[in-house]
Design an enzyme around this catalytic site. Structure first.
Site, PDB file in Angstrom:
ATOM      1  N   SER A   1       4.378  58.403 -12.025  1.00  0.00           N
ATOM      2  CA  SER A   1       3.055  59.031 -12.115  1.00  0.00           C
ATOM      3  C   SER A   1       2.094  58.383 -11.134  1.00  0.00           C
ATOM      4  O   SER A   1       2.351  57.318 -10.588  1.00  0.00           O
ATOM      5  CB  SER A   1       2.503  58.959 -13.538  1.00  0.00           C
ATOM      6  OG  SER A   1       2.208  57.649 -13.884  1.00  0.00           O
ATOM      7  N   ASP A   2       0.984  59.078 -10.934  1.00  0.00           N
ATOM      8  CA  ASP A   2      -0.059  58.565 -10.059  1.00  0.00           C
ATOM      9  C   ASP A   2      -1.408  59.061 -10.572  1.00  0.00           C
ATOM     10  O   ASP A   2      -1.519  60.188 -11.050  1.00  0.00           O
ATOM     11  CB  ASP A   2       0.145  59.032  -8.616  1.00  0.00           C
ATOM     12  CG  ASP A   2      -0.776  58.286  -7.668  1.00  0.00           C
ATOM     13  OD1 ASP A   2      -0.478  57.111  -7.378  1.00  0.00           O
ATOM     14  OD2 ASP A   2      -1.805  58.847  -7.263  1.00  0.00           O
ATOM     15  N   THR A   3      -2.408  58.202 -10.456  1.00  0.00           N
ATOM     16  CA  THR A   3      -3.761  58.530 -10.935  1.00  0.00           C
ATOM     17  C   THR A   3      -4.778  58.260  -9.835  1.00  0.00           C
ATOM     18  O   THR A   3      -4.692  57.249  -9.143  1.00  0.00           O
ATOM     19  CB  THR A   3      -4.125  57.664 -12.164  1.00  0.00           C
ATOM     20  OG1 THR A   3      -3.179  57.905 -13.199  1.00  0.00           O
ATOM     21  CG2 THR A   3      -5.522  57.979 -12.676  1.00  0.00           C
TER      22      THR A   3
ATOM     23  N   SER B   1      -0.960  62.796 -12.232  1.00  0.00           N
ATOM     24  CA  SER B   1       0.234  63.633 -12.130  1.00  0.00           C
ATOM     25  C   SER B   1       1.432  62.830 -12.596  1.00  0.00           C
ATOM     26  O   SER B   1       1.494  61.610 -12.412  1.00  0.00           O
ATOM     27  CB  SER B   1       0.474  64.081 -10.682  1.00  0.00           C
ATOM     28  OG  SER B   1      -0.527  64.967 -10.262  1.00  0.00           O
TER      29      SER B   1
END
Length: 193
Positions: A76-78, A113
């Protein structure tokens, strides 16, 4: 519920984030942590969830050719999105202070995501939460940066920390998404598998 469904699977959480690991644990799943170092760069024309979708897929691509048929990889990435610009992790104290001064008295989006990858499939989804900050004084910002050192957090803050307690006036969307993992959406996507 999920532990029974995935009892014969090897779930890999590819994240060094203690917050993501903590949230993932609360889903009741057994998992392993495996982190690969990648350069998190993206094309300058990408916006909002295009950035996080791209980066979560990029993190998953580091495992290409390594997954077995029982593996389920989750990356994931924020980012924090403010004034048509991504705020990522601050590199130093001054950058953290600058970011928080920009966030002060505004609302911004936190976009996370998640990529779920197996040997044969790849599913990417995202969540967006709008966070409203009160006007923060420079003294409050400096206190937070000095005491909490938010250099591993997009936008230079953790909603679950002191700055969130005193600075966040409201939010629309998932609190856990702001922490770095949209747990409810992840649960729904895992149920569909």
């Amino acid at each position: 519920m999920l532990s029974e469904k995935f009892k014969n699977k090897n779930i890999i959480l590819a994240s060094g984030s203690p917050r993501r690991q903590e949230l993932f644990k609360e889903l009741g799943l057994k998992f392993n942590i495996k982190v690969k170092s990648i350069e998190e760069s993206y094309a300058s024309n990408l916006k909002e969830e295009e950035i996080t979708n791209y980066l979560s897929k990029l993190k998953a691509s580091a495992f290409n050719g390594e997954l077995s048929k029982n593996d389920i990889l989750i990356t994931s990435d924020t980012i924090v999105w403010l004034n048509n610009k991504a705020l990522e992790k601050p590199k130093n104290k001054q950058q953290a202070i600058d970011m928080l001064q920009h966030l002060s008295g505004t609302n911004h989006k936190v976009i996370t995501s998640v990529c779920i990858k197996t040997m044969d499939t790849e599913n990417v989804f995202f969540d967006i939460t709008t966070v409203h900050f009160k006007n923060l004084s420079l003294k409050e910002i400096e206190y937070y940066v000095d005491n909490y050192k938010p250099y591993d957090k997009a936008g230079a803050y953790g909603i679950q920390e002191w700055i969130g307690f005193i600075g966040v006036t409201s939010l629309e969307g998932s609190y856990f998404n702001v922490m770095g993992l949209p747990v409810q959406k992840l649960y729904e996507e895992l149920l569909k598998m």
